[in-house]
Motif scaffolding. Structure first.
Motif, PDB file in Angstrom:
ATOM      1  N   GLY A   1      -6.093   1.300  -9.239  1.00 47.94           N
ATOM      2  CA  GLY A   1      -7.414   0.846  -9.659  1.00 47.94           C
ATOM      3  C   GLY A   1      -7.487   0.425 -11.109  1.00 47.94           C
ATOM      4  N   GLU A   2      -6.334   0.252 -11.762  1.00 47.48           N
ATOM      5  CA  GLU A   2      -6.309  -0.137 -13.179  1.00 47.48           C
ATOM      6  C   GLU A   2      -6.330  -1.656 -13.310  1.00 47.48           C
ATOM      7  OE1 GLU A   2      -3.507   3.726 -14.346  1.00 47.48           O
ATOM      8  OE2 GLU A   2      -2.631   1.778 -13.845  1.00 47.48           O
ATOM      9  N   VAL A   3      -6.564  -2.127 -14.559  1.00 39.68           N
ATOM     10  CA  VAL A   3      -6.623  -3.565 -14.820  1.00 39.68           C
ATOM     11  C   VAL A   3      -5.816  -3.869 -16.074  1.00 39.68           C
ATOM     12  CG1 VAL A   3      -8.104  -5.554 -15.265  1.00 39.68           C
ATOM     13  CG2 VAL A   3      -8.922  -3.709 -13.769  1.00 39.68           C
ATOM     14  N   TYR A   4      -4.946  -4.879 -15.981  1.00 33.91           N
ATOM     15  CA  TYR A   4      -4.046  -5.224 -17.079  1.00 33.91           C
ATOM     16  C   TYR A   4      -4.081  -6.722 -17.388  1.00 33.91           C
ATOM     17  CZ  TYR A   4      -1.920  -0.615 -16.415  1.00 33.91           C
ATOM     18  OH  TYR A   4      -1.711   0.741 -16.306  1.00 33.91           O
TER      19      TYR A   4
ATOM     20  N   TRP B   1      -4.140  -8.646 -13.851  1.00 35.47           N
ATOM     21  CA  TRP B   1      -3.695  -8.042 -12.598  1.00 35.47           C
ATOM     22  C   TRP B   1      -4.214  -6.623 -12.409  1.00 35.47           C
ATOM     23  CZ3 TRP B   1      -0.133  -3.893 -12.751  1.00 35.47           C
ATOM     24  CH2 TRP B   1       0.583  -3.722 -13.943  1.00 35.47           C
ATOM     25  N   GLY B   2      -4.348  -6.267 -11.129  1.00 32.00           N
ATOM     26  CA  GLY B   2      -4.754  -4.916 -10.762  1.00 32.00           C
ATOM     27  C   GLY B   2      -3.652  -4.232  -9.985  1.00 32.00           C
TER      28      GLY B   2
ATOM     29  N   PRO C   1      -8.968  -7.659  -9.932  1.00 32.17           N
ATOM     30  CA  PRO C   1      -9.764  -8.171 -11.044  1.00 32.17           C
ATOM     31  C   PRO C   1      -9.765  -9.697 -11.090  1.00 32.17           C
ATOM     32  CG  PRO C   1      -7.627  -7.433 -11.838  1.00 32.17           C
ATOM     33  CD  PRO C   1      -7.639  -7.195 -10.358  1.00 32.17           C
ATOM     34  N   PHE C   2     -10.948 -10.282 -11.045  1.00 30.48           N
ATOM     35  CA  PHE C   2     -11.083 -11.743 -11.084  1.00 30.48           C
ATOM     36  C   PHE C   2     -11.762 -12.135 -12.389  1.00 30.48           C
ATOM     37  CE2 PHE C   2     -12.258 -16.014 -10.098  1.00 30.48           C
ATOM     38  CZ  PHE C   2     -11.354 -16.437  -9.140  1.00 30.48           C
TER      39      PHE C   2
ATOM     40  N   ASN D   1       2.729  -0.880  -8.223  1.00 23.28           N
ATOM     41  CA  ASN D   1       2.516  -1.076  -6.792  1.00 23.28           C
ATOM     42  C   ASN D   1       1.213  -1.818  -6.511  1.00 23.28           C
ATOM     43  OD1 ASN D   1       4.877   0.160  -6.156  1.00 23.28           O
ATOM     44  ND2 ASN D   1       3.961   1.991  -5.254  1.00 23.28           N
ATOM     45  N   MET D   2       1.281  -2.694  -5.529  1.00 24.03           N
ATOM     46  CA  MET D   2       0.145  -3.477  -5.057  1.00 24.03           C
ATOM     47  C   MET D   2      -0.493  -4.290  -6.177  1.00 24.03           C
ATOM     48  SD  MET D   2      -3.383  -2.689  -3.073  1.00 24.03           S
ATOM     49  CE  MET D   2      -4.252  -3.459  -4.442  1.00 24.03           C
ATOM     50  N   ARG D   3       0.315  -5.115  -6.812  1.00 23.40           N
ATOM     51  CA  ARG D   3      -0.221  -5.957  -7.884  1.00 23.40           C
ATOM     52  C   ARG D   3      -0.960  -7.158  -7.302  1.00 23.40           C
ATOM     53  NH1 ARG D   3       4.104  -7.404 -12.258  1.00 23.40           N
ATOM     54  NH2 ARG D   3       2.257  -8.065 -13.380  1.00 23.40           N
ATOM     55  N   THR D   4      -2.204  -7.330  -7.720  1.00 22.22           N
ATOM     56  CA  THR D   4      -3.016  -8.480  -7.348  1.00 22.22           C
ATOM     57  C   THR D   4      -3.215  -9.309  -8.603  1.00 22.22           C
ATOM     58  OG1 THR D   4      -5.052  -7.258  -7.804  1.00 22.22           O
ATOM     59  CG2 THR D   4      -4.220  -7.191  -5.564  1.00 22.22           C
ATOM     60  N   ALA D   5      -2.657 -10.508  -8.646  1.00 19.22           N
ATOM     61  CA  ALA D   5      -2.655 -11.301  -9.880  1.00 19.22           C
ATOM     62  C   ALA D   5      -3.591 -12.488  -9.780  1.00 19.22           C
ATOM     63  CB  ALA D   5      -1.239 -11.786 -10.188  1.00 19.22           C
ATOM     64  N   ASN D   6      -4.437 -12.663 -10.813  1.00 21.82           N
ATOM     65  CA  ASN D   6      -5.276 -13.839 -10.955  1.00 21.82           C
ATOM     66  C   ASN D   6      -5.062 -14.407 -12.360  1.00 21.82           C
ATOM     67  OD1 ASN D   6      -6.667 -13.613  -8.351  1.00 21.82           O
ATOM     68  ND2 ASN D   6      -7.556 -11.770  -9.216  1.00 21.82           N
ATOM     69  N   PHE D   7      -5.303 -15.696 -12.532  1.00 21.20           N
ATOM     70  CA  PHE D   7      -4.906 -16.368 -13.763  1.00 21.20           C
ATOM     71  C   PHE D   7      -6.085 -17.082 -14.423  1.00 21.20           C
ATOM     72  CE2 PHE D   7      -1.200 -15.819 -11.181  1.00 21.20           C
ATOM     73  CZ  PHE D   7      -0.168 -15.576 -12.072  1.00 21.20           C
ATOM     74  N   ILE D   8      -6.050 -17.085 -15.771  1.00 18.48           N
ATOM     75  CA  ILE D   8      -7.059 -17.794 -16.561  1.00 18.48           C
ATOM     76  C   ILE D   8      -6.497 -17.954 -17.969  1.00 18.48           C
ATOM     77  CG2 ILE D   8      -8.287 -15.746 -17.485  1.00 18.48           C
ATOM     78  CD1 ILE D   8     -10.928 -17.263 -16.800  1.00 18.48           C
TER      79      ILE D   8
END
Length: 379
Positions: A222-225, A217-218, A259-260, A198-205
């Motif tokens: 509050g986890e980070v994957y 992604w977060g 997470p950025f 739930n509520m996945r915030t995705a950033n790419f690198i």
């Protein structure tokens, strides 16, 4: 004191020393200013959940601004299209809903951006939108994910765990294709329960330096994957996600992590800046190239250490920020921050761009939410 207790004490002291060192090496930031557009501060009244990203949208060499928000009306462009439709087309038309992305074009210079009024991101000949639930609206990231030389836009959402891809159209910088869901095993198989997705915030690198973009992604917990891209630059293929860790224990913040990934301390290794529900931003120093294990986290505002595998208290984080008083980075009614990084004033230093949600009272004295975007220039 027995041997075990001495070992634990020694370890905790080591963590404090490491974080004190990391914090002392971090870029120092000026107090912020709010981004303005059309002569006034950008204020997402009644919507909130400001999610910024900086990029050259129209290809004129000047940085533009995209801002995701929680809920928005149908754009003027789509309203005009609707009026011109036949009655049958109107009956079949699916109106865009929920979270949308504002596009602010820079009318100033690249060194000193000036923004006019906004338009909404267009995809599939309508407003690009995601279903807005609870704690996230449109959460934009701009990246050429399929290597065709045209930048695409992505957004997470609260439900389902999917990341949406709006593929760019060559020769049409203001238009994108209708969204598709990025194929990822985690979104098909059960992955440690529904709440994780739930509520996945995705950033790419390019996390593993193999020439393609990987996903960081977060989530609401509050986890980070990390989900690695094992395809090619021209055809992405994402793996099952793995937790990013500190000394082998899962990174977890006080909630709703953003997470950025960025080399924030300029040492050539990817670090993490993680925005949280309480409004904190945590720096996790990268150890080695492609290493999923990071140094212990430290707040860039307070220096507070984030201990291993321990979910921090939202209220304790709030109190630690409040204790900064006039040095507090944003008012105490601000929470749920979203991050971007850019060289805002072209001084060859990375600056921090922060969107937020905040509670406010208007004339009718009813409690509403809104959102602003802050720029923290690096000293």
């Amino acid at each position: 004191m027995d041997c075990f207790s001495k070992t634990i004490l020694s370890f905790m002291l080591t963590v404090v020393v490491i974080n004190t060192y990391c914090y002392s090496q971090l870029p120092k930031l000026h107090m912020p200013f709010k981004i303005e557009a059309a002569g006034k501060v950008i204020d997402l009244y009644g919507s909130g959940h400001a999610a910024p990203f900086i990029f050259d949208f129209d290809g004129d060499g000047r940085k533009d601004l995209i801002v995701g928000e929680f809920d928005a009306p149908i754009s003027r462009e789509v309203q005009l299209k609707f009026k011109e439709m036949t009655e049958e087309d109107k009956r079949n038309f699916v109106k865009p809903f929920g979270g949308k992305a504002r596009i602010y074009i820079n009318k100033g210079t690249d060194e000193s951006p000036v923004f006019g009024d906004y338009t909404y991101l267009q995809a599939g000949e309508t407003d690009a939108s995601v279903e807005s639930v609870c704690c996230i609206g449109f959460d934009p990231f701009v990246v050429d994910l399929d290597g065709d030389g045209v930048r695409d836009v992505t957004s997470g959402e609260y439900k389902s765990g999917f990341i949406h891809l709006y593929k760019g159209i060559k020769g049409k910088p203001f238009e994108f294709q209708a969204p598709i869901d990025i194929a990822q095993p985690d979104t098909v198989l059960k992955f440690n329960g529904t709440m994780v997705r739930n509520m996945r915030t995705a950033n790419f690198i390019d996390f593993d330096n193999d020439g393609d973009f990987d996903m960081i992604w977060g989530n609401v917990l509050g986890e980070v994957y990390l989900s690695k891209n094992i395809g090619t630059k021209l055809k992405y293929e994402f793996t099952n996600s793995v937790s990013l860790t500190v000394y082998g224990k899962q990174i977890i913040v006080d909630g709703k992590s953003d997470p950025f990934p960025v080399d924030w301390d300029n040492d050539g290794i990817i670090d993490l800046l993680v925005g949280t529900e309480a409004g904190d931003i945590i720096f996790f120093k990268g150890k080695n190239e492609a290493d999923t294990d990071f140094e212990p986290g430290v707040s860039i505002w307070t220096g507070r250490v984030y201990y291993l595998g321990e979910k921090p208290s939202y209220f304790e984080i709030k109190r630690s920020l409040d204790a900064l008083k006039e040095e507090r980075p944003y008012p105490e009614n601000c929470y749920r921050v979203r991050l971007a990084v850019a060289d805002w004033n072209n001084d060859n230093k990375l600056d921090l761009i922060v969107g937020n949600t905040y509670s406010c009272e208007r004339e009718e004295k009813s409690m509403e939410i809104s959102g602003n975007i802050y720029v923290f220039l690096q000293k």
